[in-house]
Scaffold this motif. Structure first.
Motif, PDB file in Angstrom:
ATOM      1  N   SER A   1     -83.795  48.832  25.991  1.00  0.00           N
ATOM      2  CA  SER A   1     -82.787  49.298  25.035  1.00  0.00           C
ATOM      3  C   SER A   1     -81.376  48.968  25.532  1.00  0.00           C
ATOM      4  CB  SER A   1     -82.925  50.799  24.796  1.00  0.00           C
ATOM      5  OG  SER A   1     -82.856  51.499  26.010  1.00  0.00           O
ATOM      6  N   CYS A   2     -81.140  49.114  26.830  1.00  0.00           N
ATOM      7  CA  CYS A   2     -79.824  48.773  27.387  1.00  0.00           C
ATOM      8  C   CYS A   2     -79.576  47.275  27.272  1.00  0.00           C
ATOM      9  CB  CYS A   2     -79.718  49.209  28.845  1.00  0.00           C
ATOM     10  SG  CYS A   2     -79.689  50.982  29.063  1.00  0.00           S
ATOM     11  N   GLN A   3     -80.626  46.486  27.542  1.00  0.00           N
ATOM     12  CA  GLN A   3     -80.491  45.037  27.406  1.00  0.00           C
ATOM     13  C   GLN A   3     -80.163  44.668  25.964  1.00  0.00           C
ATOM     14  OE1 GLN A   3     -84.145  43.380  28.906  1.00  0.00           O
ATOM     15  NE2 GLN A   3     -83.717  44.006  31.017  1.00  0.00           N
ATOM     16  N   GLN A   4     -80.827  45.338  25.002  1.00  0.00           N
ATOM     17  CA  GLN A   4     -80.555  45.072  23.589  1.00  0.00           C
ATOM     18  C   GLN A   4     -79.122  45.441  23.224  1.00  0.00           C
ATOM     19  OE1 GLN A   4     -84.003  47.358  22.083  1.00  0.00           O
ATOM     20  NE2 GLN A   4     -84.390  45.578  20.776  1.00  0.00           N
ATOM     21  N   LEU A   5     -78.656  46.599  23.715  1.00  0.00           N
ATOM     22  CA  LEU A   5     -77.282  47.013  23.426  1.00  0.00           C
ATOM     23  C   LEU A   5     -76.277  46.015  23.969  1.00  0.00           C
ATOM     24  CD1 LEU A   5     -77.550  50.853  24.102  1.00  0.00           C
ATOM     25  CD2 LEU A   5     -77.140  49.761  21.881  1.00  0.00           C
ATOM     26  N   LEU A   6     -76.501  45.553  25.193  1.00  0.00           N
ATOM     27  CA  LEU A   6     -75.592  44.570  25.786  1.00  0.00           C
ATOM     28  C   LEU A   6     -75.607  43.258  25.010  1.00  0.00           C
ATOM     29  CD1 LEU A   6     -76.227  45.180  29.587  1.00  0.00           C
ATOM     30  CD2 LEU A   6     -74.172  45.749  28.294  1.00  0.00           C
ATOM     31  N   LEU A   7     -76.806  42.836  24.576  1.00  0.00           N
ATOM     32  CA  LEU A   7     -76.932  41.607  23.797  1.00  0.00           C
ATOM     33  C   LEU A   7     -76.201  41.741  22.463  1.00  0.00           C
ATOM     34  CD1 LEU A   7     -78.187  38.791  23.603  1.00  0.00           C
ATOM     35  CD2 LEU A   7     -80.207  39.856  22.588  1.00  0.00           C
ATOM     36  N   GLU A   8     -76.390  42.872  21.789  1.00  0.00           N
ATOM     37  CA  GLU A   8     -75.701  43.102  20.513  1.00  0.00           C
ATOM     38  C   GLU A   8     -74.185  43.133  20.704  1.00  0.00           C
ATOM     39  OE1 GLU A   8     -77.060  43.360  17.378  1.00  0.00           O
ATOM     40  OE2 GLU A   8     -78.988  42.855  18.267  1.00  0.00           O
ATOM     41  N   LYS A   9     -73.745  43.743  21.783  1.00  0.00           N
ATOM     42  CA  LYS A   9     -72.299  43.791  22.068  1.00  0.00           C
ATOM     43  C   LYS A   9     -71.768  42.385  22.312  1.00  0.00           C
ATOM     44  CE  LYS A   9     -68.878  45.935  25.046  1.00  0.00           C
ATOM     45  NZ  LYS A   9     -68.346  45.201  26.134  1.00  0.00           N
ATOM     46  N   HIS A  10     -72.527  41.590  23.078  1.00  0.00           N
ATOM     47  CA  HIS A  10     -72.128  40.217  23.378  1.00  0.00           C
ATOM     48  C   HIS A  10     -72.025  39.386  22.100  1.00  0.00           C
ATOM     49  CE1 HIS A  10     -71.714  36.516  25.608  1.00  0.00           C
ATOM     50  NE2 HIS A  10     -72.744  36.010  24.934  1.00  0.00           N
ATOM     51  N   ARG A  11     -72.925  39.645  21.161  1.00  0.00           N
ATOM     52  CA  ARG A  11     -72.927  38.916  19.886  1.00  0.00           C
ATOM     53  C   ARG A  11     -71.951  39.501  18.869  1.00  0.00           C
ATOM     54  NH1 ARG A  11     -79.458  38.578  19.045  1.00  0.00           N
ATOM     55  NH2 ARG A  11     -79.860  36.952  20.568  1.00  0.00           N
ATOM     56  N   ASP A  12     -71.257  40.579  19.256  1.00  0.00           N
ATOM     57  CA  ASP A  12     -70.336  41.290  18.349  1.00  0.00           C
ATOM     58  C   ASP A  12     -71.044  41.844  17.113  1.00  0.00           C
ATOM     59  OD1 ASP A  12     -68.072  40.990  19.927  1.00  0.00           O
ATOM     60  OD2 ASP A  12     -67.564  39.053  19.043  1.00  0.00           O
TER      61      ASP A  12
ATOM     62  N   LEU B   1     -72.545  44.937  17.325  1.00  0.00           N
ATOM     63  CA  LEU B   1     -72.779  46.333  17.674  1.00  0.00           C
ATOM     64  C   LEU B   1     -71.999  47.257  16.745  1.00  0.00           C
ATOM     65  CD1 LEU B   1     -74.450  47.798  19.783  1.00  0.00           C
ATOM     66  CD2 LEU B   1     -72.444  47.915  21.214  1.00  0.00           C
ATOM     67  N   ASN B   2     -72.728  48.108  16.030  1.00  0.00           N
ATOM     68  CA  ASN B   2     -72.120  49.147  15.208  1.00  0.00           C
ATOM     69  C   ASN B   2     -72.954  50.405  15.384  1.00  0.00           C
ATOM     70  OD1 ASN B   2     -74.365  49.098  13.363  1.00  0.00           O
ATOM     71  ND2 ASN B   2     -73.456  47.294  12.391  1.00  0.00           N
ATOM     72  N   LEU B   3     -72.494  51.511  14.851  1.00  0.00           N
ATOM     73  CA  LEU B   3     -73.158  52.793  15.059  1.00  0.00           C
ATOM     74  C   LEU B   3     -74.606  52.768  14.574  1.00  0.00           C
ATOM     75  CD1 LEU B   3     -72.977  55.679  16.044  1.00  0.00           C
ATOM     76  CD2 LEU B   3     -72.099  56.335  13.803  1.00  0.00           C
ATOM     77  N   GLN B   4     -74.862  52.185  13.417  1.00  0.00           N
ATOM     78  CA  GLN B   4     -76.226  52.133  12.890  1.00  0.00           C
ATOM     79  C   GLN B   4     -77.150  51.364  13.830  1.00  0.00           C
ATOM     80  OE1 GLN B   4     -77.530  53.816  10.348  1.00  0.00           O
ATOM     81  NE2 GLN B   4     -79.507  52.999  10.950  1.00  0.00           N
ATOM     82  N   ARG B   5     -76.671  50.238  14.361  1.00  0.00           N
ATOM     83  CA  ARG B   5     -77.492  49.421  15.266  1.00  0.00           C
ATOM     84  C   ARG B   5     -77.746  50.171  16.578  1.00  0.00           C
ATOM     85  NH1 ARG B   5     -81.623  46.982  16.004  1.00  0.00           N
ATOM     86  NH2 ARG B   5     -81.666  45.247  17.437  1.00  0.00           N
ATOM     87  N   VAL B   6     -76.742  50.882  17.078  1.00  0.00           N
ATOM     88  CA  VAL B   6     -76.915  51.684  18.296  1.00  0.00           C
ATOM     89  C   VAL B   6     -77.991  52.734  18.079  1.00  0.00           C
ATOM     90  CG1 VAL B   6     -75.805  53.361  19.836  1.00  0.00           C
ATOM     91  CG2 VAL B   6     -74.578  51.291  19.165  1.00  0.00           C
ATOM     92  N   ILE B   7     -77.948  53.419  16.944  1.00  0.00           N
ATOM     93  CA  ILE B   7     -78.934  54.463  16.628  1.00  0.00           C
ATOM     94  C   ILE B   7     -80.334  53.856  16.554  1.00  0.00           C
ATOM     95  CG2 ILE B   7     -79.701  56.076  14.840  1.00  0.00           C
ATOM     96  CD1 ILE B   7     -76.684  56.591  14.289  1.00  0.00           C
ATOM     97  N   GLU B   8     -80.462  52.684  15.903  1.00  0.00           N
ATOM     98  CA  GLU B   8     -81.771  52.022  15.809  1.00  0.00           C
ATOM     99  C   GLU B   8     -82.337  51.710  17.182  1.00  0.00           C
ATOM    100  OE1 GLU B   8     -81.282  48.487  13.454  1.00  0.00           O
ATOM    101  OE2 GLU B   8     -80.614  49.609  11.709  1.00  0.00           O
ATOM    102  N   ILE B   9     -81.512  51.173  18.059  1.00  0.00           N
ATOM    103  CA  ILE B   9     -81.969  50.774  19.398  1.00  0.00           C
ATOM    104  C   ILE B   9     -82.301  51.997  20.237  1.00  0.00           C
ATOM    105  CG2 ILE B   9     -81.260  49.684  21.569  1.00  0.00           C
ATOM    106  CD1 ILE B   9     -79.589  47.712  19.813  1.00  0.00           C
ATOM    107  N   VAL B  10     -81.402  52.970  20.274  1.00  0.00           N
ATOM    108  CA  VAL B  10     -81.573  54.146  21.129  1.00  0.00           C
ATOM    109  C   VAL B  10     -82.720  55.022  20.651  1.00  0.00           C
ATOM    110  CG1 VAL B  10     -80.456  56.267  21.943  1.00  0.00           C
ATOM    111  CG2 VAL B  10     -79.187  54.123  21.933  1.00  0.00           C
TER     112      VAL B  10
END
Length: 197
Positions: free
Chosen positions: A136-147, A149-158
């Motif tokens: 999940s942390c790797q996914q969050l970092l990847l999403e952030k790197h790709r720009d 990352l939003n609240l909905q995506r964070v909730i889905e991953i976490v």
């Protein structure tokens, strides 16, 4: 068609080198590649083929070393802190508390409180199977790197990572009132027991 697992020959060699060191945290990637007579480029490429990196292997090794050492009373916490690469006990305790939510002394006490053998086996097994960084942390970092990352995506991953969700709840509990926290925990338990269809 099944995908075969990559051979972990180099990972095993790195772990062997780390285990031979008095201070495994001080072993650099350059020293490791040199000891294995491999160029830095080949070393990184071969580790990538094994779906890992030097930093991940070293982090996992140090996590296991830490947990195993705390499962006994033989290693002083000050000595363990130095072996793990910390300059002093206080720095190690802060980092450990951030990661596990308790101090090393509390962790040792809790692990030795009941059955020494069964707890040691359980905690060692957890440490050995614990990835250095959750998916999940790797996914969050990847999403952030790709720009992306939003609240909905964070909730889905976490929401797919119970441990990460628990850590977030733990941090939230430090900021919330007991009533607010009780409601939040109840809400999360209901979501885990009765997920939306």
């Amino acid at each position: 068609m099944k995908h075969s697992q990559p051979s972990l020959v180099l990972t095993a060699a790195v772990n062997r080198l780390l285990s031979e060191r008095d201070l495994p945290a001080s072993l650099t990637i350059e020293q490791c590649a040199c000891a294995l007579s491999i160029s830095m480029t080949s070393f990184r490429r071969k580790l990538a083929q094994e779906e890992t990196s030097y930093k991940l292997i070293q982090s996992k090794f140090l996590n296991e070393l830490c947990v195993k050492a705390l499962l006994t009373k033989q290693t002083k916490i000050e000595d363990l802190a130095i072996r793990l690469g910390y300059s002093e006990r206080a720095t190690f305790e802060r980092a450990f508390r951030q990661k596990f939510g308790v101090t090393p002394s509390q962790f040792r006490y809790l692990s030795l409180a009941n059955s020494v053998h069964s707890n040691a086996v359980k905690l060692t097994e957890i440490a050995e199977n614990m990835p250095p960084m959750p998916r999940s942390c790797q996914q969050l970092l990847l999403e952030k790197h790709r720009d992306h990352l939003n609240l909905q995506r964070v909730i889905e991953i976490v929401s797919n990572d119970v441990i990460f969700s628990g850590r977030i709840l733990g941090q939230a509990s430090l900021k919330c009132s007991p009533v607010c926290m009780a409601f939040t925990v109840l809400h999360c338990h209901l979501r885990l027991l009765c997920p939306p269809h």
